[in-house]
Enzyme design. Structure first.
Site: not given
Length: 409
Positions: A21, A136, A188, A216, A244, A247, A362
């Site tokens: 990255r 989960s 997301s 999100h 959060t 965002k 990701t």
């Protein structure tokens, strides 16, 4: 022993797999969002950001900036300590009350980031429940996965948004075993939404607790910005809501909201809460201003949805491979890590458009994509420029188009 060889080897693997990255050095400009200055190797350049998580542009809103400046001027910068030692300042207390009100819960608890609120929140809550089984969703965020792992509890993964699979696991666990269902409300990378009402039905049927990540969605959905749970009328049925401030609210920090006993227990037992400095007063005041504004203003949400719909329509009409999404997230499928990186580089270097490539881990290998996040401030001209630039990049890299739509919706 040459220890550097281990790190060089690890970095070489990333280069070989085309997932090393590189960060773009950006300088945002208040009042000109989504425009920014890119400090490129060849000098400064004006670019348009198409991948920001400042979804509503609240990071530049005059009320938010003004609240931050006023508080920093009045009380200084840092919090001065942990929550237990001089760090529980009044703007923080006000922010927690504002968040509890937003989600219709008795209390809320702030953390230094959304990652920490998930990691520490889940780990602490599950540890405090004897013999807890965590169920989960397979696409849960890394912060949730790490929280589950650190809890030391048994975990079972259900197929993404698959209610039948979740019910089978709940049934097999039995009515008497403590169970915690952990999922996101809005995923997301794909932009799809969890069936929260039906998950709540199953939780109530099989006597399970629910933990929902609304990172999100807060600020962007629901009449007051309470997220998908508010939009779907199920906030009161979910035990723990996590969100959060970084965002839609344009600030920094994470939180959980729940009943008073859960919040007090996490406050008293969570290492990631206890042993770290509290959020600064100015950040808390700015976040409170953003939340208060979005509780009463619908313009940002309505304009945001309008822009997202237009981007999808224009890109679909151009034949670009827009992945299906019910939300503001616009994923553009590429399916190759190297070409995904090349597409991102070409957009930035030749068109002044910044969209970060999304590669493994990701997303799964073979599902690499560009993740586009329109804001209320991306006008029609910018959307048209984006479509034209993407078509040129697709042609340059030999990427496939799909059959064009007859017209934009």
């Amino acid at each position: 022993m040459d220890y550097s060889q281990f790190f060089n080897s690890a970095l070489d693997r990333l280069h070989t797999e085309r997932r090393y990255r590189v960060f773009a050095d950006l300088e945002r400009m208040a009042g000109r969002f989504p425009h920014a200055i890119w400090h490129s190797p060849k000098g400064k350049r004006d670019v348009v950001i198409w991948c920001s998580n400042d979804y509503l542009g609240m990071g530049q809103h005059p009320k938010v900036v003004g609240a931050m400046v006023e508080t920093a001027t009045r009380v200084g910068t840092g919090a001065g300590g942990t929550r237990n030692i001089a760090g529980t300042h009044h703007p923080l207390v006000q922010l927690e009350a504002e968040l509890a009100d937003l989600h219709g819960k008795e209390a809320a608890l702030l953390f230094t980031s959304g990652y920490v609120s998930n990691q520490t929140g889940i780990a602490t809550i599950a540890k405090l429940i004897p013999n807890c089984l965590i169920l989960s969703d397979e696409l849960n965020h890394n912060s949730m996965i790490e929280g589950i792992r650190q809890s030391g509890c048994e975990r079972q993964v259900f197929r993404h948004n698959d209610l039948a699979d979740l019910e089978a696991l709940l049934k097999a666990a039995g009515a008497n075993r403590p169970k915690l269902i952990a999922c996101e409300s809005l995923y997301s990378m794909d932009g799809d939404v969890a069936p929260l009402a039906k998950i709540c039905d199953l939780a109530e049927k099989y006597n399970a607790m629910t933990y929902v990540d609304e990172v999100h969605a807060v600020g962007m959905y629901g009449p007051r910005g309470g997220g998908i749970a508010e939009r779907d009328g199920v906030m009161h049925r979910i035990d723990i809501l996590e969100g959060t401030l970084a965002k839609a609210f344009g600030c920094l920090g994470g939180y959980i909201a729940a009943n008073g006993q859960i919040i007090d227990a996490v406050r008293s037992y969570a290492p990631g809460f206890i042993f770290t400095t509290a959020l600064p007063p100015a950040i808390c005041s700015a976040a409170t201003a953003a939340i208060k504004h979005l509780k009463t203003s619908s313009w940002e949400r309505e304009r945001h949805q309008d822009r997202a719909a237009r981007v999808k329509a224009i890109l679909n009409a151009a034949g670009l491979p827009v992945m299906s999404s019910d939300t503001h997230i616009v994923p553009l499928f590429i399916g190759d890590a190297e070409k995904c990186k090349q597409a991102s580089d070409l957009l930035l270097e030749e068109h002044g458009i910044y969209i970060q490539p999304i590669n493994y881990p990701t997303v799964a290998k073979g599902s690499e994509r560009l993740r586009i996040t329109p804001s209320p401030y991306h006008d029609d001209g910018l959307i048209d420029q984006l479509a034209e630039a993407l078509l040129q990049v697709w042609d340059r890299l030999g990427l496939p188009l799909k059959q064009k739509s007859l017209a934009a919706e």
